[in-house]
Motif scaffolding. Sequence first.
Motif, PDB file in Angstrom:
ATOM      1  N   PHE A   1       0.896  -1.138   0.074  1.00 53.25           N
ATOM      2  CA  PHE A   1       0.075   0.119   0.103  1.00 53.25           C
ATOM      3  C   PHE A   1       0.891   1.380  -0.076  1.00 53.25           C
ATOM      4  N   ASP A   2       0.343   2.271  -0.631  1.00 53.08           N
ATOM      5  CA  ASP A   2       1.063   3.532  -0.523  1.00 53.08           C
ATOM      6  C   ASP A   2       0.577   4.361   0.467  1.00 53.08           C
ATOM      7  N   LYS A   3       1.000   4.319   1.455  1.00 50.09           N
ATOM      8  CA  LYS A   3       0.524   5.158   2.698  1.00 50.09           C
ATOM      9  C   LYS A   3       1.047   6.667   2.623  1.00 50.09           C
ATOM     10  N   SER A   4       1.911   6.919   2.005  1.00 51.39           N
ATOM     11  CA  SER A   4       2.222   8.363   2.182  1.00 51.39           C
ATOM     12  C   SER A   4       1.190   9.120   0.890  1.00 51.39           C
ATOM     13  N   GLY A   5       0.617   8.280  -0.054  1.00 53.13           N
ATOM     14  CA  GLY A   5      -0.297   8.975  -1.149  1.00 53.13           C
ATOM     15  C   GLY A   5      -1.558   9.033  -0.258  1.00 53.13           C
ATOM     16  N   GLU A   6      -1.836   8.142   0.491  1.00 51.41           N
ATOM     17  CA  GLU A   6      -3.261   8.182   0.992  1.00 51.41           C
ATOM     18  C   GLU A   6      -3.113   9.330   2.208  1.00 51.41           C
ATOM     19  N   LEU A   7      -2.048   9.399   2.936  1.00 49.99           N
ATOM     20  CA  LEU A   7      -1.924  10.295   3.865  1.00 49.99           C
ATOM     21  C   LEU A   7      -1.912  11.882   3.389  1.00 49.99           C
TER      22      LEU A   7
ATOM     23  N   ALA B   1      -9.403  20.903   3.152  1.00 48.82           N
ATOM     24  CA  ALA B   1     -10.285  21.344   2.405  1.00 48.82           C
ATOM     25  C   ALA B   1     -11.481  21.400   3.580  1.00 48.82           C
ATOM     26  N   LEU B   2     -11.659  20.578   4.387  1.00 49.22           N
ATOM     27  CA  LEU B   2     -12.655  20.566   5.382  1.00 49.22           C
ATOM     28  C   LEU B   2     -12.571  21.809   6.438  1.00 49.22           C
TER      29      LEU B   2
ATOM     30  N   ALA C   1      -3.613  12.527   0.837  1.00 52.44           N
ATOM     31  CA  ALA C   1      -4.911  12.735   0.271  1.00 52.44           C
ATOM     32  C   ALA C   1      -5.622  13.124   1.409  1.00 52.44           C
ATOM     33  N   LEU C   2      -5.498  12.573   2.638  1.00 58.00           N
ATOM     34  CA  LEU C   2      -6.432  12.764   3.819  1.00 58.00           C
ATOM     35  C   LEU C   2      -5.926  14.226   4.202  1.00 58.00           C
TER      36      LEU C   2
END
Length: 115
Positions: free
Chosen positions: A1-7, A16-17, A9-10
């Motif tokens: 898994f690409d945790k840095s990409g997910e991180l 944005a929120l 994105a989060l």
Amino acid sequence: FDKSGELSALKAEVAALEASVAKCQSMLAKLIEKADAARRTRDEKLRQLADLKGEADDLAGKIGDLPPPSPRSMKYQELQEQLKKLEGLYERLKDKLKNPGQRVKSIRYQLKKLE
């Protein structure tokens, strides 16, 4: 898994929120300011209304202290109204009788037709 990409994105989603929350808080502050201004205006109008009600009560008391009008002045008022009605009737009758010659001619013409 690409945790840095997910991180990342989060993190972008959180940013944005947070921006959306800041915008909502700004809108809420503006609405609260408008509501406060409306309350102040309402309170001012209610004070003005209370002042006017007090003045109206004072005037009503003064009117209540006045003596009733004399019967003679009431009779005069009634006669003025009757005079006004009679003047109107006079004007209407005067208009009807304004040109009696024409009415006589038309009656003669109608009588000739009957003969």
